[in-house]
Design a protein around this motif. Structure first.
Motif, mmCIF file in Angstrom:
data_model
loop_
_atom_site.group_PDB
_atom_site.id
_atom_site.type_symbol
_atom_site.label_atom_id
_atom_site.label_comp_id
_atom_site.label_asym_id
_atom_site.label_seq_id
_atom_site.Cartn_x
_atom_site.Cartn_y
_atom_site.Cartn_z
ATOM 1 N N PHE A 1 8.115 29.316 27.500
ATOM 2 C CA PHE A 1 9.027 29.777 29.441
ATOM 3 C C PHE A 1 8.823 27.970 30.094
ATOM 4 C CE2 PHE A 1 8.510 30.074 34.140
ATOM 5 C CZ PHE A 1 10.264 30.167 34.426
ATOM 6 N N GLY A 2 7.730 27.426 29.322
ATOM 7 C CA GLY A 2 7.188 25.740 29.674
ATOM 8 C C GLY A 2 8.031 24.882 29.118
ATOM 9 N N LEU A 3 8.321 25.359 28.152
ATOM 10 C CA LEU A 3 8.967 24.131 26.693
ATOM 11 C C LEU A 3 10.739 24.626 27.268
ATOM 12 C CD1 LEU A 3 8.063 24.957 23.779
ATOM 13 C CD2 LEU A 3 8.595 22.974 24.507
ATOM 14 N N GLU A 4 10.653 25.580 27.966
ATOM 15 C CA GLU A 4 12.339 26.235 27.971
ATOM 16 C C GLU A 4 13.035 25.441 29.698
ATOM 17 O OE1 GLU A 4 15.938 27.635 27.379
ATOM 18 O OE2 GLU A 4 14.274 27.069 24.960
ATOM 19 N N LEU A 5 11.814 25.148 30.031
ATOM 20 C CA LEU A 5 12.279 24.115 31.783
ATOM 21 C C LEU A 5 12.000 22.782 31.048
ATOM 22 C CD1 LEU A 5 9.446 26.385 33.853
ATOM 23 C CD2 LEU A 5 12.570 26.095 33.919
ATOM 24 N N ILE A 6 11.525 22.277 30.407
ATOM 25 C CA ILE A 6 10.616 20.978 29.583
ATOM 26 C C ILE A 6 12.433 21.198 29.448
ATOM 27 C CG2 ILE A 6 10.138 19.261 27.794
ATOM 28 C CD1 ILE A 6 7.945 21.077 28.379
ATOM 29 N N PHE A 7 13.448 21.495 27.970
ATOM 30 C CA PHE A 7 14.771 21.456 28.201
ATOM 31 C C PHE A 7 15.542 21.429 29.000
ATOM 32 C CE2 PHE A 7 13.074 23.792 23.682
ATOM 33 C CZ PHE A 7 11.867 23.008 23.388
ATOM 34 N N LEU A 8 15.287 21.992 30.255
ATOM 35 C CA LEU A 8 16.774 22.050 30.862
ATOM 36 C C LEU A 8 15.918 21.057 31.478
ATOM 37 C CD1 LEU A 8 18.729 23.587 32.661
ATOM 38 C CD2 LEU A 8 16.818 24.623 33.901
ATOM 39 N N GLY A 9 15.290 20.356 31.989
ATOM 40 C CA GLY A 9 15.234 19.091 33.039
ATOM 41 C C GLY A 9 15.279 17.998 32.066
ATOM 42 N N LEU A 10 15.273 17.708 30.993
ATOM 43 C CA LEU A 10 15.912 17.137 29.645
ATOM 44 C C LEU A 10 17.713 16.629 30.059
ATOM 45 C CD1 LEU A 10 12.921 16.697 26.601
ATOM 46 C CD2 LEU A 10 13.617 14.868 28.670
ATOM 47 N N GLY B 1 7.760 22.479 33.990
ATOM 48 C CA GLY B 1 8.299 22.718 32.427
ATOM 49 C C GLY B 1 6.636 22.271 31.966
ATOM 50 N N MET B 2 5.888 20.563 32.506
ATOM 51 C CA MET B 2 4.942 20.968 31.667
ATOM 52 C C MET B 2 3.719 21.067 32.530
ATOM 53 S SD MET B 2 5.890 16.356 31.422
ATOM 54 C CE MET B 2 4.951 15.531 31.175
ATOM 55 N N ALA B 3 3.826 21.588 33.587
ATOM 56 C CA ALA B 3 2.840 21.955 33.923
ATOM 57 C C ALA B 3 2.857 23.461 33.664
ATOM 58 C CB ALA B 3 3.101 22.223 35.675
ATOM 59 N N VAL B 4 3.390 23.990 33.279
ATOM 60 C CA VAL B 4 3.270 25.312 33.181
ATOM 61 C C VAL B 4 3.170 25.846 31.753
ATOM 62 C CG1 VAL B 4 5.092 28.070 32.132
ATOM 63 C CG2 VAL B 4 5.198 27.008 34.473
ATOM 64 N N ARG B 5 3.561 25.091 30.550
ATOM 65 C CA ARG B 5 3.384 24.906 29.519
ATOM 66 C C ARG B 5 2.415 24.548 29.471
ATOM 67 N NH1 ARG B 5 4.516 25.244 23.911
ATOM 68 N NH2 ARG B 5 3.921 24.098 22.896
ATOM 69 N N ALA B 6 1.645 23.461 30.159
ATOM 70 C CA ALA B 6 -0.007 23.375 29.922
ATOM 71 C C ALA B 6 -0.741 24.237 30.629
ATOM 72 C CB ALA B 6 -0.236 21.995 30.526
ATOM 73 N N VAL B 7 -0.805 24.580 31.090
ATOM 74 C CA VAL B 7 -1.602 26.358 32.105
ATOM 75 C C VAL B 7 -1.580 27.188 30.736
ATOM 76 C CG1 VAL B 7 -1.730 27.643 33.638
ATOM 77 C CG2 VAL B 7 -1.534 25.931 34.305
ATOM 78 N N ALA B 8 -0.587 27.378 29.984
ATOM 79 C CA ALA B 8 -0.539 28.713 29.023
ATOM 80 C C ALA B 8 -0.975 28.077 28.047
ATOM 81 C CB ALA B 8 1.177 29.306 29.403
ATOM 82 N N VAL B 9 -1.073 27.080 27.227
ATOM 83 C CA VAL B 9 -1.896 26.913 26.602
ATOM 84 C C VAL B 9 -3.233 26.546 26.283
ATOM 85 C CG1 VAL B 9 -2.354 24.709 25.148
ATOM 86 C CG2 VAL B 9 -0.157 25.593 25.199
#
Length: 189
Positions: free
Chosen positions: A125-134, A83-91
């Motif tokens: 989508f990256g944020l949602e993955l982060i929320f899911l991981g948390l 999730g962190m990787a997806v969010r960073a790449v998207a930003v």
């Protein structure tokens, strides 16, 4: 170094990253067409409240999810990292067009390459993955619901607001993009 330590460090890095994103990329009045409708504040309040309630619930709820002591922690850590990787790449893919609040800059082009060819909102989508991981890290069903559901509802409202702004800004081009690209989850939604 154990997985719990790594998870905590990465979670803190994510929080600092989100604070920096908010401070450095929020479009100020007069610098773009801001159409946020309070979503930035709503999202921050809901995320903070969810995590606070999760911490409080952990004081009296034991871990009750299958795999709590074995495979669940590595899975939660993997999803957090993804999730962190997806969010960073998207930003980074949006570059200067990225804004922490819903805003369209003059001369902004519709991004359809990179992760944006897979979903219209890859940073979310990256944020949602982060929320899911948390949420999985909580190892408690009730805490999973508290960490995952309210932030997702707030994020869905933000996506609704952002989609309206993008339709206004890009018209038929965004309509075409919407027909060919899923909103949040590749191939599903």
């Amino acid at each position: 170094m154990n997985l719990e330590f790594i998870f905590v460090v990465l979670t803190r890095i994510w929080v600092v990253g989100e604070i920096l994103i908010a401070l450095l990329t929020t479009t100020r009045p007069g610098k773009g067409n801001i159409q946020d409708r309070g979503t930035q504040i709503i999202l921050w309040i809901v995320i903070f409240a969810s995590f606070w309630i999760d911490g409080w619930m952990h004081s009296f709820l034991p871990a009750n999810m299958p795999g709590s002591d074995t495979w669940l922690m590595p899975l939660a850590l993997g999803i957090l990292i993804l999730g962190m990787a997806v969010r960073a790449v998207a930003v980074f893919n949006l570059g200067k067009a990225f804004s922490a609040n819903v805003s369209i800059s003059s001369g902004q082009k519709l991004q359809r390459s990179g992760l944006y060819r897979l979903v219209r909102h890859p940073s979310y989508f990256g944020l949602e993955l982060i929320f899911l991981g948390l949420a999985l890290h909580s190892r408690t069903w009730a805490c999973l619901a508290v960490v995952l559901i309210p932030p997702t509802v707030a994020l869905m409202y933000r996506i609704h607001v952002e989609e309206k702004a993008l339709r206004l800004a890009f018209g038929a081009e965004y309509e075409d993009y919407s027909r060919t690209t899923k909103r949040l989850i590749p191939g599903i939604y």
